[in-house]
Structures are given as C-alpha cells and as structure tokens.
Design a protein around this motif. Sequence first.
Motif, PDB file in Angstrom:
ATOM      1  N   GLY A   8       0.812  -1.205   0.000  1.00 45.36           N
ATOM      2  CA  GLY A   8       0.000   0.000   0.000  1.00 45.36           C
ATOM      3  C   GLY A   8       0.845   1.253   0.000  1.00 45.36           C
ATOM      4  N   SER A   9       1.935   1.235   0.763  1.00 41.00           N
ATOM      5  CA  SER A   9       2.832   2.392   0.827  1.00 41.00           C
ATOM      6  C   SER A   9       3.488   2.652  -0.522  1.00 41.00           C
ATOM      7  N   TRP A  10       3.947   1.583  -1.165  1.00 43.44           N
ATOM      8  CA  TRP A  10       4.575   1.751  -2.490  1.00 43.44           C
ATOM      9  C   TRP A  10       3.566   2.310  -3.496  1.00 43.44           C
ATOM     10  N   SER A  11       2.349   1.762  -3.481  1.00 51.47           N
ATOM     11  CA  SER A  11       1.326   2.201  -4.438  1.00 51.47           C
ATOM     12  C   SER A  11       0.960   3.663  -4.224  1.00 51.47           C
ATOM     13  N   ALA A  12       0.884   4.085  -2.963  1.00 54.08           N
ATOM     14  CA  ALA A  12       0.547   5.479  -2.682  1.00 54.08           C
ATOM     15  C   ALA A  12       1.636   6.423  -3.165  1.00 54.08           C
ATOM     16  N   ALA A  18       1.117   2.476 -10.383  1.00 50.22           N
ATOM     17  CA  ALA A  18       0.255   1.404  -9.889  1.00 50.22           C
ATOM     18  C   ALA A  18      -1.034   1.308 -10.703  1.00 50.22           C
ATOM     19  N   VAL A  19      -1.684   2.467 -10.932  1.00 45.37           N
ATOM     20  CA  VAL A  19      -2.943   2.467 -11.687  1.00 45.37           C
ATOM     21  C   VAL A  19      -2.701   2.080 -13.140  1.00 45.37           C
ATOM     22  N   ALA A 271      -3.753   8.052   7.329  1.00 44.68           N
ATOM     23  CA  ALA A 271      -4.985   7.267   7.212  1.00 44.68           C
ATOM     24  C   ALA A 271      -4.808   6.127   6.218  1.00 44.68           C
ATOM     25  N   LEU A 272      -4.142   6.412   5.103  1.00 41.81           N
ATOM     26  CA  LEU A 272      -3.935   5.397   4.088  1.00 41.81           C
ATOM     27  C   LEU A 272      -2.970   4.323   4.586  1.00 41.81           C
ATOM     28  N   PRO A 328      -5.059   1.545  -2.993  1.00 35.21           N
ATOM     29  CA  PRO A 328      -4.367   2.638  -2.294  1.00 35.21           C
ATOM     30  C   PRO A 328      -3.931   3.757  -3.239  1.00 35.21           C
ATOM     31  N   ALA A 329      -3.499   3.376  -4.450  1.00 34.80           N
ATOM     32  CA  ALA A 329      -3.082   4.384  -5.421  1.00 34.80           C
ATOM     33  C   ALA A 329      -4.261   5.268  -5.818  1.00 34.80           C
TER      34      ALA A 329
END
Length: 758
Positions: A8-12, A18-19, A271-272, A328-329
């Motif tokens: 999740g951290s990498w995608s954010a 990511a998308v 939050a994410l 997450p992204a």
Amino acid sequence: MGIAAAMGSWSARHRWAAVGGWLLLVILVMVIGQAAGRSDVDEDRSMPGEVSQAATINDRAGLADTASEMVLVQARHSGTTATDPGFRAAVADVVAAVKGTGAVTAVQSPYTTKAISADHRSALVRFDMTGPKKDAADKVQPVLDAVAKVQDRHQDLKIAEFGDASADQAVNDAFGSDFKTAEYSAVPVALGILLIAFGALVAALLPVVLALTAFLGATGVVALVSHSVPMSDTANSVMLLVGLAVGVDYCLFYLRREREERDAGRDAATALRIAAATSGRAILISGITVIVAMAGMLFTGIGDFKAMGVATMIVVAIAMIGSVTVLPALLSLLGERVEKGRLPFLRRSAGRAANGGRGTDGSSRFWRTVLRPVLRNPKAATVLAGGALVAIAIPAFGMHTANLSMDQELGDHLEIIQTYEAINTAFPGGPDPAHVVIKADDIKAPAVTKAIAGFRTEAVASGASRGPVTVTVHAAQNVAEIDVPLAGGTDRGKAESDLRLLRDHVRPDTLGRVAGLQAPITGETAGSMDFNHKITSSVPPVFLFVTVFAFLLMLLSFRSLTIALTSVALNLLSVGAAYGVLTMVFQHGWGASLVGATGTGAVVAWLPLFLFVILFGLSMDYHVFVVSRIREARMRGLSTKAAIEQGITTTAGVVTSAAVIMVAVFAIFGTLSMQSMKQMGVGLAFAVLIDATVIRGVLLPAVMSLLGDRNWYLPRWMHRLPDLTHDEPAQDAVPPAPQYPAPPVPPLPPVPAGPGRH
C-alpha cells in the motif's frame, strides 16, 4: 512493516505507475486470453467412472460424439395403430422430411428397429445429427421445422421431436436469457446498494470498478489456463459471482477504514498507511483463505468442479492483489474527491447506513444496542443463538441428494418436456437409455456376436428393460453400441436399480465371458449415478483439506489456537444451517412456494459440496475483518470485552453493507426457473445473511466474551510457528470509551517476536 502495508505504501508513492500498471495488466491478459481462446470441459470425458471409459473407447476408435434425436409418432385415438396405412404414411413422411434437411444421418424406421410401443399406438423414428454434438443445438432448427410441417399434414397423430440437440436448444432458449439477466443484474444491484451505503457516486463506483476489472483480467488468465484445465460457462458465472462478492468486499473494507481514520482527524497519508496495514492485511488473510477453500474443488476430480475451483481461485487472487495495490493508489489520487457525486437525497440516510447507524464515536448504535444484552449475558446468548442454528441444521442429517431429472429441473410447461414424458410413457426409458459401448479385438467374432445377442435377450428377461434393445456395429473400428431403455423410466431410483442389474449381473453373465472385451455402460442414468458416487466419496477429503488449511492460516495469522478453533467451528455451524434450510425447503417443501420451488424432493447432488467451499471461503471474509479489529483493539490495551464491543460496532456497518450486496446478488439466482440454480441462490443468500447477523453479531461476541483472555491462548510449543500478525503500532489517539463500565485491563499473554514482526 507487513506485506500489505509495504504494498500500500509503495502504491501510494507511485500512484500513476500502480494504476497504469493495473490497467495495462488487465488489458494485456484480456487480449492474450482472447487470442488463445478458451478450451471447454468435455462433459463425458470429465465425468468419473464408466462414462469416461466409454468416451475413451470412442475417442480411440475415431468415433465422433453425435447428438441423437427421435421423433414420436403417436395415435391420438384409441382405434389407430402403427400398422394402419395412415400411420405408416406419417412415419414415411417423417423419414423423408428429416433426410431432406441434409442435417441428419443414420435415419432408422421404427418398422426396422422394432421401436413400436407395447400397445402398438406409438413409434419412434431415430436419427443422429451430423457434425459434433456440441454444435448440434445450433443446427437442429431446420429439422424441427421439417417435423412440424409433417405434424401439420397429419393432425390425427401426435408428431413431436426430442433428443440431445432439440433439448439443448429448448433449454438455451428458455433459460439462457434467464442466466444472462441474472449476471447483468448483479452489477447494478451491487452499485445501487453501495450508493445507499456511501451516498457518493465516486465512492460507490470504486468497489464495482475494481471487482469488474478483476473479473475481466481473470477471464483472460482463465482462457490461458483452460488449455491445461478446461473451463465451462458455469465456471465463468461462478467466477463473476465470487469475483464481484470478494472484490466489492475487499474494497469496501479498505475504503471504509481509510475514511474512518480521516474522520478521526488523521492526515491522508497516515490514514492510508493505517488502512493498508490493517484492512490490507485482513484482505490478504481473507483472500488466501478463500483461495484455499476453492482449491478443495480440485479434489473431486470432476471437470466442472475443477474448472470452478481454478476460475474462482484466479479471480480471488487478482481481486486481492488489486485491493492492496491499485486501490491505495486510487485513494491517494482522489483524496477528498472520493466524496464527489454525493446524492443530496441520500446525504442523511447514507451517513447512517454507511456507518451502520453510527454515532459520533464511529460505532454502530444498532449493533451497540444488540451487543449490550449479548455481552451482559454471553452464556444465554450462546445457548439461544447456537441452539437456534443447531436446530436449523438438524434436518441436514436427513438430506437426500440426487441429480434432478429434466422434468424436475425445468418443470412441465415446456413443449420439449411434454414430448419427453410422452415418449417415456410409451417407451419406458426410451428418452434416456443405458448405452453400452463394446470394444473387442474382432467385433464380428462368433463369441462376441453370441455374447451381444445374449446381452440383448438377458437385458429384457431380467426385467431391467422392456425393449427394444438396439445394436449398432462399427465393424471397421471393432466397436459396437447397444441402447437399452431402462424399465424404470423417469423413476430415477428404479432406473438406477435397473442399471445396477445390467452392470452387476447381465453384463458379467454375457459380455463378461469374452476374454479381453470391454463393455462400459454409460448414459444419463449411469452418469448421474457415477457422479453422485464420486461427489459423495469426495466430501471427506475436501472437508478435511479446507478445514485444516483454514485452521492453520487463522492460527498463523492471529497467533491464537482459540481463535483458529472458534473460527472453523462458527463457519461449520453457518454451513450446517444453510444445509438445514436447503433440506427443509427443497426436500421437505416447507415454504417452497415462497421461493417458487417445485416438489423436487431432493437437494441437487453437486450443491452441498459446492456450497461448502464457497461459503467457507466467503464467510471467512467477515470473520477475518471483524476479528482483526477486535485483536487490534485488544493490542491497544482494551479489555477483551471492550475490544469485542469496539471491534463489532466499528465493523458492523460495513459488514452489513457487504452482506446485503452478497445476499442481493445470490438472491437473483434464487429467482431463476431452473431448480438447481434456485437451490444454489437460496442456499448462498441465506447462509451469508445468517453469517453476517447471527454468527458475527451475536454468537461470535458471545463466545469470545465467555472465553475472555483465553481467546489469545497459544501453547508454548507453538511459539516457534511463523508470525504473520504484522501488528500496526498503536496510534496516539485513544479509542472511544465503551458505554458500560469496563473491567480492569489485564495484560496480554506474552507473544515472542516471530520472523515477520518488526
């Protein structure tokens, strides 16, 4: 940091990558899969027992599967018989008409095959469709039209067609659109419920878009995999159902946790991160549990079940990966815009519905009200809720399973079913004869010819058939085929008894006396009987595999022997209750009219095993998310009872929303006309409903309250097990205090650091 948090951290941080990577992957596998094409299950070759053996003999002999058809010519008046000139003329017209279409072969007159009923008022013209059996339904219409024209010329006789191709076409016409409507309705229904839950179009679209892209990606992967594990249309429908259910669930829980943390005053990044570490982790545990459950279908060895198992495993894996990467992204990209498209007339109700009627502390008022008496009197709640579910499950011990006959499955309103019943009345077993495939070194050898003649005679003499027993010899391939109408006809129990008589006595006494001769007996009745036997024998290994692996996964994920044991027990109770409802409604007919069910008197044979793996997997969704929140609150220092209240009340709204979506989607299939699909829809809908309410809202908190700190018990000798908990560090914010006086907070049992803890 755990795997989910890291992803999740990498995608954010790499939102567009990511998308874009997700969309590229989905499009790529769809294009490749479409280019490769899908290889479908061959029903006969994937069936267990003698059905598969007969298909193998025909394959090696180069004899293609053909669709067999028959035309019934029947006198409407008592004075007319098959020997009358008008009757003979009608038979001749039928023979000429079907030959004239150019779509049939091997046309046989009843005067040659002796296919004339005992009362001499009915006769059968038999023939085969040209080309492969799988294409016959698309080519049979000209033949049906030709037979209809003969009927118009002979109004004093009943002339109607029935067979493999005509039955398939009728079923496809009557119920094909039924399935499509159900499949296409699932997405709008899910979207509508999400709109009510979130009150915002963008937030509601996210789960649906994620689930649909996961399904589309899975179709491409499934097409590629199908060349090793053949697929089917049924597997595709199940994949859509499960993919939509888990895809929406995973996104719903993730999105709800992220919004909850932002409502608590945390910045978007924090939050994410919390959502990724908590809901993301729960998604991974849940997804792996569902995949393990679906893998149980592979133990059946039946083609359709293997296809459903592999297809659902693929779609769940893709939905799980998408939920912890692309979601997450997207949330990072959208930020506050996730609230765009808010519907004014739903603003107030959505706020309550999305939160389960939450108050300002983020917990559900409704479930807090329900929980108060449960937590105050956990013994009484356990006895009442558990006793009710056990009572509902008791009828399942008398469950009778069977493969439904055509008239049971489809009802008698279709013309093709009326023809089927008319043929079976005049020629018991005629529409579904036992089919003997004989392979010999020399099919024309005197010993083989004598054995075949003896089999024909003994089949009738033994009472297994009333005749006529017909033989087709393929001399060049040294193969012969014998059709034996079973005396039991549509009485499945009597027909199976006749089949056992053929297999156990008639065949050994005749064909079995020729050394090296193979003579498997197949057909509809044989396939049903062998399928039932295979399904029954598959139940123990499938149940053992699924329960043991689910137990181990829960043990490693929560590092609690008690949690693992209660998780399995509660899920088995949920499945048992669903079995009880199926038995009461569809076997005993209690309330059957309320769901439009007919008196089948049995639960369709494949359903109990199918329901077990589906429900065991899906019910773990709720269990993992709820118990994760309870454990999270307990790790922050709350007492077990306070942690239970906070965990249940903060997840109740989203669990309710997810359950409503699943119940609505499954209930759509409960409205279908086919009784097997109706049973599946009702069983799944009821099980999910009871699982999300009685199990998670009453029985789980009651049992955990009774156990207290024993919920977190892990024997010392198990401390060396891998640690998959990856707990999120406690936040600065203190959770809201419970509404009742909390007992002193006891310390958690010490849990040594495992190889995954940071």
